[in-house]
Design an enzyme around this catalytic site. Structure first.
Site, PDB file in Angstrom:
ATOM      1  N   GLY A 264     -24.827  26.732 -79.251  1.00 63.53           N
ATOM      2  CA  GLY A 264     -25.524  27.024 -77.964  1.00 63.53           C
ATOM      3  C   GLY A 264     -24.954  28.138 -77.155  1.00 63.53           C
ATOM      4  O   GLY A 264     -25.442  29.009 -76.589  1.00 63.53           O
ATOM      5  N   ASN A 268     -15.267  30.909 -74.764  1.00 63.18           N
ATOM      6  CA  ASN A 268     -14.009  31.971 -74.873  1.00 63.18           C
ATOM      7  C   ASN A 268     -13.617  32.330 -73.629  1.00 63.18           C
ATOM      8  O   ASN A 268     -14.433  32.680 -72.759  1.00 63.18           O
ATOM      9  CB  ASN A 268     -14.434  33.334 -75.669  1.00 63.18           C
ATOM     10  CG  ASN A 268     -15.469  33.065 -76.907  1.00 63.18           C
ATOM     11  OD1 ASN A 268     -14.784  32.051 -77.760  1.00 63.18           O
ATOM     12  ND2 ASN A 268     -16.600  33.402 -76.880  1.00 63.18           N
ATOM     13  N   HIS A 300     -21.798  24.127 -68.288  1.00 61.87           N
ATOM     14  CA  HIS A 300     -20.867  23.480 -69.319  1.00 61.87           C
ATOM     15  C   HIS A 300     -19.756  24.518 -69.785  1.00 61.87           C
ATOM     16  O   HIS A 300     -18.690  24.231 -69.713  1.00 61.87           O
ATOM     17  CB  HIS A 300     -21.685  23.187 -70.436  1.00 61.87           C
ATOM     18  CG  HIS A 300     -20.923  22.423 -71.833  1.00 61.87           C
ATOM     19  ND1 HIS A 300     -20.540  21.210 -71.833  1.00 61.87           N
ATOM     20  CD2 HIS A 300     -20.263  23.098 -72.695  1.00 61.87           C
ATOM     21  CE1 HIS A 300     -19.751  20.970 -72.650  1.00 61.87           C
ATOM     22  NE2 HIS A 300     -19.578  21.879 -73.370  1.00 61.87           N
ATOM     23  N   GLU A 301     -20.293  25.728 -70.299  1.00 66.40           N
ATOM     24  CA  GLU A 301     -19.247  26.887 -70.528  1.00 66.40           C
ATOM     25  C   GLU A 301     -18.379  27.223 -69.478  1.00 66.40           C
ATOM     26  O   GLU A 301     -16.941  27.313 -70.035  1.00 66.40           O
ATOM     27  CB  GLU A 301     -20.004  27.951 -71.458  1.00 66.40           C
ATOM     28  CG  GLU A 301     -21.010  27.642 -72.422  1.00 66.40           C
ATOM     29  CD  GLU A 301     -20.362  26.795 -73.565  1.00 66.40           C
ATOM     30  OE1 GLU A 301     -18.982  26.721 -73.871  1.00 66.40           O
ATOM     31  OE2 GLU A 301     -21.098  25.948 -73.937  1.00 66.40           O
ATOM     32  N   HIS A 304     -15.616  24.747 -69.088  1.00 66.68           N
ATOM     33  CA  HIS A 304     -14.534  24.579 -69.972  1.00 66.68           C
ATOM     34  C   HIS A 304     -13.258  25.618 -69.602  1.00 66.68           C
ATOM     35  O   HIS A 304     -12.435  25.440 -70.200  1.00 66.68           O
ATOM     36  CB  HIS A 304     -15.205  25.151 -71.263  1.00 66.68           C
ATOM     37  CG  HIS A 304     -15.684  24.293 -72.302  1.00 66.68           C
ATOM     38  ND1 HIS A 304     -14.801  23.125 -72.595  1.00 66.68           N
ATOM     39  CD2 HIS A 304     -16.730  24.293 -72.825  1.00 66.68           C
ATOM     40  CE1 HIS A 304     -15.612  22.403 -73.515  1.00 66.68           C
ATOM     41  NE2 HIS A 304     -16.676  23.181 -73.808  1.00 66.68           N
TER      42      HIS A 304
END
Length: 866
Positions: A264, A268, A300-301, A304
């Site tokens: 999805g 990085n 969500h990303e 992270h």
């Protein structure tokens, strides 16, 4: 080529790396079929063993290698198709390796590849080894300097992690960009993007007053479809500051959307790479579900950045350390942005649809796996969704204040480190002074606990006793299980529907009784409210009690759960009747309970819509010892017809009341209106009334948003009517130039219950809209058919299985990650009748017997076969 069985990697064999890396200098000279990569890294010994340096590498052409400036000859190292080994090394040295790779030919979409001409990387979990020789493991962290050289015309945009230090022309047709990431990171977080991309920019001011530049890069022509993604990013940044005190740590944050992507999105550091599905949206091309998905995945990303990047996992067995925790965080974010009860229900539906079957089948594994062959196969619902539930239970047991203290301590101790699930639990225990030793079994024991509840009321003593007994069934490699520690939220309601008591029980024994004193009258109990523990609950509720909870429970999740339990109980009785050739019986009480919910103006509209949705065919299948897909389908369709007949006037009135010509908005209230309106329309469609068909067709043609258009098309896709063919043809004509919308067109046909659906799917394989090299197309057509159309996938002649297996084997030669993820439906063979069992096993055996099969697919097929 004979299949080489992959090596088993075990958690118990973990050893620290023999060498660590101080800094990495990468130079990319980008060419479509022959990109040159120079990697200069400073290594130092991590022990005194004088061990050789073993570097991972796949599909690389080694050009040069030098150690401290000395060119190495072939006798100075050994190299095969998986690794490069150098013996007799000093304690500290610089190693320079030059390799050549083929981005255009990289159909695996792992490492450096091209998507519609754009260079893109995907290095999680083990893609960096497809770029250069390196210790490709998450506990080797270093700072990175990256130089990118490319053609100015085809690649005007050059991106990597961190901050842009330099951007200059080097020749008439070439330019160069130099990037520096000041934060140490493992190689799986390395990213590079280069291509001709459009850019949409904004800014965010952090809690300390710093301005962060935000950029979203997309293919030209999509500039008007990223507003929602940008708003979601800024909302996530603000939420993380408010909820967890976490501020973004650089002055630049880039997102790139690409059409070809195995996942999805990818987190990085400062350069998130996304599947276009989770970035692009506007009202005439994206549904409410798409908007919600974008909001959640963008968050969500971003989250992270701290839970995954600043603190990462020591090894891949600890994958849930970052993924389970970050899923919990994005679920909490979405709950605050939208309806908390509806988000919780949606999360539980996903868990039950994907993770519970995983726990009950041959692919069951703990949240922290003990072994694997291919780590790409462990990006599972267990690691992500059950992992999130483990974090949620910690939050419930500790409380919000202690949980926040634990998070603060976790970052204080481990910022810039690669750590374990035990390290996270230790921070929570030390911050709260609450013992989680037994609780940590959730990380190491596979399976879904089954909790049986019995209760009694003593009128004379005015005491209510609740006995809970837990059982965890054996799973592959784990026969003997210990009792789990879990929070069970309960409530007691009097017969007027008033709440007498609400409490969270800390359950830790195989069997224990909880007593509640001074209960003046016999109550109705509400169990596992808000799904406080991810369990299968067995409770002897009567249908009268379930109807009471549907109408009165103050916990919205428990209210929905009562409706699902009642519906499941009723439908399983109808399945048995179908199997015996007996007529179905209408349950007037259930329909009346649904009517009360439908007409309750105190409830959110999206919640009402969820309550009106019957348990899915997949969920019903999981409740049966031997799955009968035909009986399940017939029973569910019959119950839908009964509901539609009895509530037709109510459905029609509410449908008309909720129709609106207002401009589209993705806000929660508007989404709720559309959800209930379209639920009503789906029930109205159960009959053969031409007037209802006209309503559906009119909504399809006149809709001012994709949510309403797709709702109508989904209904029509199950109708034997000219209107279905006309709508499908019209839809493709309208949207054939929009790949994401065409994916919806593929999926809606793959899910149809009409006869001939398999033939339709087979024909679509050769349609211009489909490409087996694009993961989104594969998931939309083949994946949807195999996972979401049990009626036709499990055709008794085995044709669905044979088609599926053919596609798996075709995909395995192109993209093993995607092929391996397609195997799971065949692994459910034990749950079916003997004829289907034999057919499914034969297909798994055919996969395993295929020469040259990838390790990814071999692992999934061999485990599925058992």
């Amino acid at each position: 080529m004979k299949t080489e069985q992959p090596q088993i990697i075990r958690l118990e064999d973990y050893r620290e790396p023999a060498y660590l890396v101080e800094n990495v200098e990468l130079v990319f000279d980008l060419e479509s079929e022959s990109t040159r990569v120079v990697c200069a890294a400073t290594y130092y010994a991590n022990n005194t063993d004088n061990a050789p340096l073993v570097l991972d590498g796949e599909d690389l052409k080694l050009l040069h290698i030098s150690l401290d400036g000395r060119e190495l000859g072939e006798n100075d190292y050994s190299c095969d198709n998986k690794s490069l080994t150098i013996p007799d090394l000093p304690e500290r040295f610089e190693l320079v390796i030059e390799t050549e790779i083929d981005p255009k030919g990289n159909t695996q979409l792992s490492g450096l590849y091209q998507s519609n001409g754009t260079y893109c990387t995907q290095c999680e979990a083990q893609g960096f080894r497809r770029i250069t020789y390196f210790q490709d493991r998450p506990d080797v962290m270093a700072t990175y300097n990256v130089t990118i050289i490319a053609d100015k015309a085809s690649c005007p945009v050059l991106l990597s992690n961190g901050n842009l230090l330099e951007h200059n022309d080097v020749e008439d047709d070439q330019h160069i960009a130099v990037w520096h990431d000041p934060f140490p990171k493992p190689s799986y977080l390395f990213a590079l993007v280069a291509g001709d991309l459009a850019q949409v920019s904004d800014t965010f001011v952090t809690c300390t007053g710093r301005t962060v530049d935000l950029h979203i890069f997309i293919e030209h022509g999509n500039e008007d479809r990223v507003d929602w993604a940008m708003e979601s990013l800024k909302a996530a940044m603000k939420w993380d500051e408010d909820r967890f005190g976490l501020e973004y740590d650089l002055d630049l944050y880039n997102i790139v959307a690409v059409s070809d992507f195995n996942m999805g999105a990818m987190e990085n550091k400062s350069l998130n790479v996304f599947n276009t599905k989770y970035v692009l949206a506007k009202s005439d091309t994206a549904t409410d579900a798409d908007y919600a998905g974008i909001e959640g995945v963008i968050a969500h990303e971003y989250f992270h950045n701290w839970t995954g990047n600043r603190v990462t996992c020591r090894d891949w067995f600890q994958l849930s350390l970052k993924e389970g925790l970050t899923v919990f965080r994005d679920q909490e974010f979405s709950s605050d942005m939208r309806s908390r009860p509806c988000e919780r229900i949606s999360n539980v539906k996903v868990l039950r649809a994907a993770q519970f079957p995983e726990d009950a089948g041959p692919l069951a594994h703990p949240v922290r796996p003990e072994q694997y062959m291919a780590i790409d196969n462990f990006y599972t619902a267990t690691v992500y969704n059950k992992g999130s539930e483990v974090i949620r239970m910690m939050h419930t047991l500790l409380g919000e204040d202690n949980f926040r203290k634990g998070m603060d301590l976790y970052f204080e101790r481990h910022d810039g480190q690669a750590v374990t699930c035990d390290d996270f639990a230790a921070a929570m225990m030390d911050a709260s002074d609450i013992d989680l030793t037994q609780f940590k079994l959730w990380y190491s024991q596979a399976g879904t606990p089954e909790v049986t509840a019995h209760w009694s009321y003593d009128h004379e003593a005015q005491r209510f006793d609740l006995t809970l007994a837990q059982h965890l069934a054996p799973t592959p490699g784990q026969n003997d299980k210990q009792p789990m520690h879990m929070p069970i939220s309960v409530g007691l309601l009097d017969l007027e529907g008033m709440e007498i008591l609400s409490d969270v029980l800390s359950v830790s024994k195989a069997r224990e009784t909880f007593s509640f004193e001074n209960i003046e009258s016999e109550p109705v109990i509400s169990l596992n409210r808000d799904f406080s523990a991810p369990i299968k609950l067995k409770a002897a509720y009567s249908r009268v009690e379930l109807a009471f909870l549907m109408a009165n429970d103050s916990d919205d999740f428990a209210r929905w759960e009562a409706a699902q339990t009642y519906g499941t109980d009723l439908l399983l009785d109808m399945v048995k009747a179908y199997q015996k050739g007996q007529p179905f019986k209408k349950d007037e009480d259930f329909i009346q309970a649904l009517r009360q919910t439908l007409l309750n103006d105190q409830l959110d509209l999206d919640f009402i819509a969820l309550c009106l949705q019957l348990p899915t065919e997949g969920y019903l299948a999981e409740q049966m010892e031997t799955i009968d897909v035909v009986a399940i389908h017939q029973a569910r369709e019959a119950l839908r017809r009964y509901i539609a007949e009895d509530l037709q006037k109510d459905f029609l009135r509410i449908f008309r009341d909720l129709r609106s010509d207002k401009p589209y908005s993705p806000n929660a209230a508007s989404c709720g209106q559309r959800a209930l309106k379209n639920t009503c329309l789906s029930y109205l469609a159960e009959g053969d009334d031409p007037a209802c068909l006209a309503l559906i067709t009119a909504q399809y043609h006149n809709a001012n948003n994709m949510t309403d258009r797709m709702a109508a098309l989904s209904i029509l896709s199950n109708k034997e009517a000219d209107a279905r063919l006309e709508a499908l043809e019209d839809f493709y004509t309208r949207f054939k130039d929009d790949a994401l919308v065409v994916d919806k067109w593929l999926s809606v046909q793959a899910m149809s219950s009409l006869p001939g659906t398999l033939a339709t799917v087979q024909n679509l394989m050769s349609h211009e809209a489909f490409s087996i090299r694009n993961p989104n197309k594969v998931r939309s057509l083949i994946g949807v058919f195999a996972h979401a159309n049990p009626l036709h996938y499990h055709n008794e002649d085995g044709s669905g299985y044979a088609f599926h297996t053919d596609r798996i084997l075709e995909l395995d030669k192109i993209n093993p990650q995607i092929a391996a993820r397609m195997v799971a439906p065949l692994g459910k063979w034990r749950r079916f009748d003997k004829k289907r069992q034999d057919l499914m096993k034969a297909e798994l055996q055919r996969i395993i017997a295929t020469d040259g099969l990838s390790g990814d697919t071999f692992e999934m097929a061999s485990k599925s076969l058992g």
